[in-house]
Design a protein around this motif. Structure first.
Motif, mmCIF file in Angstrom:
data_model
loop_
_atom_site.group_PDB
_atom_site.id
_atom_site.type_symbol
_atom_site.label_atom_id
_atom_site.label_comp_id
_atom_site.label_asym_id
_atom_site.label_seq_id
_atom_site.Cartn_x
_atom_site.Cartn_y
_atom_site.Cartn_z
ATOM 1 N N ASP A 122 0.830 -1.214 0.000
ATOM 2 C CA ASP A 122 0.000 0.000 0.000
ATOM 3 C C ASP A 122 0.867 1.267 0.000
ATOM 4 O O ASP A 122 2.106 1.181 0.088
ATOM 5 C CB ASP A 122 -1.021 -0.056 1.149
ATOM 6 N N PRO A 123 0.272 2.446 -0.095
ATOM 7 C CA PRO A 123 1.075 3.677 -0.175
ATOM 8 C C PRO A 123 1.909 3.943 1.087
ATOM 9 O O PRO A 123 2.869 4.724 1.032
ATOM 10 C CB PRO A 123 0.015 4.782 -0.367
ATOM 11 N N ASN A 124 1.559 3.290 2.208
ATOM 12 C CA ASN A 124 2.404 3.406 3.411
ATOM 13 C C ASN A 124 3.564 2.416 3.378
ATOM 14 O O ASN A 124 4.259 2.248 4.380
ATOM 15 C CB ASN A 124 1.567 3.180 4.676
ATOM 16 N N LYS A 125 3.690 1.703 2.272
ATOM 17 C CA LYS A 125 4.763 0.708 2.037
ATOM 18 C C LYS A 125 4.559 -0.558 2.860
ATOM 19 O O LYS A 125 5.477 -1.345 3.076
ATOM 20 C CB LYS A 125 6.182 1.269 2.286
ATOM 21 N N LYS A 126 3.343 -0.741 3.333
ATOM 22 C CA LYS A 126 3.037 -1.963 4.079
ATOM 23 C C LYS A 126 2.625 -3.080 3.133
ATOM 24 O O LYS A 126 1.858 -2.840 2.185
ATOM 25 C CB LYS A 126 1.849 -1.691 5.015
ATOM 26 N N VAL A 127 3.117 -4.293 3.401
ATOM 27 C CA VAL A 127 2.676 -5.460 2.638
ATOM 28 C C VAL A 127 1.265 -5.787 3.084
ATOM 29 O O VAL A 127 0.994 -5.978 4.273
ATOM 30 C CB VAL A 127 3.623 -6.653 2.896
ATOM 31 N N ARG A 128 0.337 -5.832 2.124
ATOM 32 C CA ARG A 128 -1.064 -6.047 2.461
ATOM 33 C C ARG A 128 -1.545 -7.439 2.063
ATOM 34 O O ARG A 128 -2.544 -7.935 2.594
ATOM 35 C CB ARG A 128 -1.914 -4.964 1.796
ATOM 36 N N ALA A 129 -0.869 -8.055 1.097
ATOM 37 C CA ALA A 129 -1.225 -9.424 0.701
ATOM 38 C C ALA A 129 -0.039 -10.028 -0.034
ATOM 39 O O ALA A 129 0.743 -9.302 -0.665
ATOM 40 C CB ALA A 129 -2.460 -9.421 -0.202
ATOM 41 N N THR A 130 0.105 -11.330 0.095
ATOM 42 C CA THR A 130 1.148 -12.044 -0.666
ATOM 43 C C THR A 130 0.530 -13.326 -1.224
ATOM 44 O O THR A 130 -0.345 -13.924 -0.591
ATOM 45 C CB THR A 130 2.353 -12.442 0.220
ATOM 46 N N PHE A 131 0.969 -13.708 -2.410
ATOM 47 C CA PHE A 131 0.598 -15.021 -2.946
ATOM 48 C C PHE A 131 1.890 -15.688 -3.408
ATOM 49 O O PHE A 131 2.820 -15.005 -3.837
ATOM 50 C CB PHE A 131 -0.276 -14.994 -4.210
ATOM 51 N N THR A 132 1.906 -17.005 -3.381
ATOM 52 C CA THR A 132 3.056 -17.762 -3.894
ATOM 53 C C THR A 132 2.546 -18.930 -4.734
ATOM 54 O O THR A 132 1.750 -19.730 -4.249
ATOM 55 C CB THR A 132 3.910 -18.317 -2.738
ATOM 56 N N TYR A 133 3.026 -18.994 -5.970
ATOM 57 C CA TYR A 133 2.648 -20.074 -6.874
ATOM 58 C C TYR A 133 3.919 -20.758 -7.373
ATOM 59 O O TYR A 133 4.967 -20.115 -7.479
ATOM 60 C CB TYR A 133 1.940 -19.516 -8.121
ATOM 61 N N PRO A 134 3.821 -22.037 -7.742
ATOM 62 C CA PRO A 134 4.986 -22.691 -8.349
ATOM 63 C C PRO A 134 5.210 -22.190 -9.779
ATOM 64 O O PRO A 134 4.295 -21.613 -10.387
ATOM 65 C CB PRO A 134 4.583 -24.171 -8.344
ATOM 66 N N ALA A 135 6.415 -22.446 -10.288
ATOM 67 C CA ALA A 135 6.774 -21.969 -11.636
ATOM 68 C C ALA A 135 5.814 -22.485 -12.699
ATOM 69 O O ALA A 135 5.564 -21.821 -13.703
ATOM 70 C CB ALA A 135 8.195 -22.396 -11.961
ATOM 71 N N SER A 136 5.237 -23.656 -12.471
ATOM 72 C CA SER A 136 4.411 -24.274 -13.520
ATOM 73 C C SER A 136 2.981 -23.731 -13.576
ATOM 74 O O SER A 136 2.232 -24.088 -14.475
ATOM 75 C CB SER A 136 4.373 -25.793 -13.298
ATOM 76 N N THR A 137 2.609 -22.873 -12.610
ATOM 77 C CA THR A 137 1.228 -22.362 -12.571
ATOM 78 C C THR A 137 1.220 -20.847 -12.791
ATOM 79 O O THR A 137 1.672 -20.089 -11.936
ATOM 80 C CB THR A 137 0.578 -22.681 -11.211
ATOM 81 N N GLY A 138 0.703 -20.444 -13.918
ATOM 82 C CA GLY A 138 0.581 -19.007 -14.182
ATOM 83 C C GLY A 138 -0.486 -18.390 -13.291
ATOM 84 O O GLY A 138 -1.484 -19.040 -12.973
ATOM 85 N N ARG A 139 -0.242 -17.148 -12.893
ATOM 86 C CA ARG A 139 -1.188 -16.485 -11.983
ATOM 87 C C ARG A 139 -2.410 -15.965 -12.731
ATOM 88 O O ARG A 139 -2.351 -15.717 -13.931
ATOM 89 C CB ARG A 139 -0.469 -15.320 -11.271
#
Ligand code: BEZ
Length: 212
Positions: A128-145
């Motif tokens: 966000d604009p305060n530089k806070k991480v608001r969400a993260t996702f992690t996928y393997p190389a074989s799965t496009g987001r």
């Protein structure tokens, strides 16, 4: 360092296809999506970068800047860009960080050695604009987001920042939302949710999206 929701996004300075980027300064008053790619000249990454470029008007509407990173250098990214633009039929309209030294990949824990020693997984950090991480996702190389999901999460974060609601399963813009359990005062509920609400359970109260 573990990067969690609520952490300040680690700052860095790194070269990109659009010149040197000092991350926090570059974010400025916008939101940001930082997303990693295992390697240049790979098929899934090529489609992802093109898809994100086509969605630029949607990111702009939400005041979001997009920044890709891949553990190759900027010259390689520039050569790859021509392929992305040709095959995905779009201009690449956001920077790709060169990260041959893996500075950003390491800082953001994007290399998961049990998956691969050298390539990154597919990480997404919404900041966000305060530089806070608001969400993260992690996928393997074989799965496009799915970039509609990235936009949907941004919509949820921006809505829930400004109204006392949370978004239920499979919510998208315009669907009903839930009233935060912390809101209990009937006068406050009436004032915040003038369109009314339905009580399914004392903890499950549905209301139309307030800003629609
Ligand atoms: C790809 O982008 O297609 C890809 C990259 C690394 C491993 C598998 C797929």
């Amino acid at each position: 360092m573990t990067i969690r929701i609520g952490s300040i996004a680690p700052d860095f300075t790194q070269q990109s296809t659009e010149g040197s980027i000092s991350f926090h300064e570059w974010i400025g008053n916008s939101w940001a999506v930082l997303f990693s790619h295992p390697k240049d000249f790979t098929p899934v990454c090529t489609t992802e970068l093109g898809t994100a470029a086509k969605l630029k008007p949607e990111f702009d509407k939400r005041n979001v800047k997009v920044l890709a990173v891949s553990v190759d250098d900027v010259d390689s990214h520039k050569r790859w860009t021509a392929d992305i633009e040709e095959t995905q039929k779009t201009k690449l309209n956001y920077p790709i960080l060169g990260d041959a030294d893996r500075k950003v990949a390491t800082l953001y824990d994007m290399i998961h050695p049990e998956a691969n020693d050298t390539l990154t997984v597919r990480s997404v950090f919404i900041i966000d604009p305060n530089k806070k991480v608001r969400a993260t996702f992690t996928y393997p190389a074989s799965t496009g987001r799915h970039f509609d999901e990235v936009l949907r999460v941004i919509d949820s974060l921006q809505l829930t920042d400004s109204h006392s609601v949370a978004t239920p399963a499979n919510w998208t813009q315009g669907n009903d939302v839930v009233i935060l359990p912390s809101i209990q005062d009937p006068d406050v509920i009436k004032q915040k949710f003038p369109k009314g609400h339905t009580v399914l359970k004392p903890y499950l109260r549905i209301t139309p999206q307030p800003n629609k």
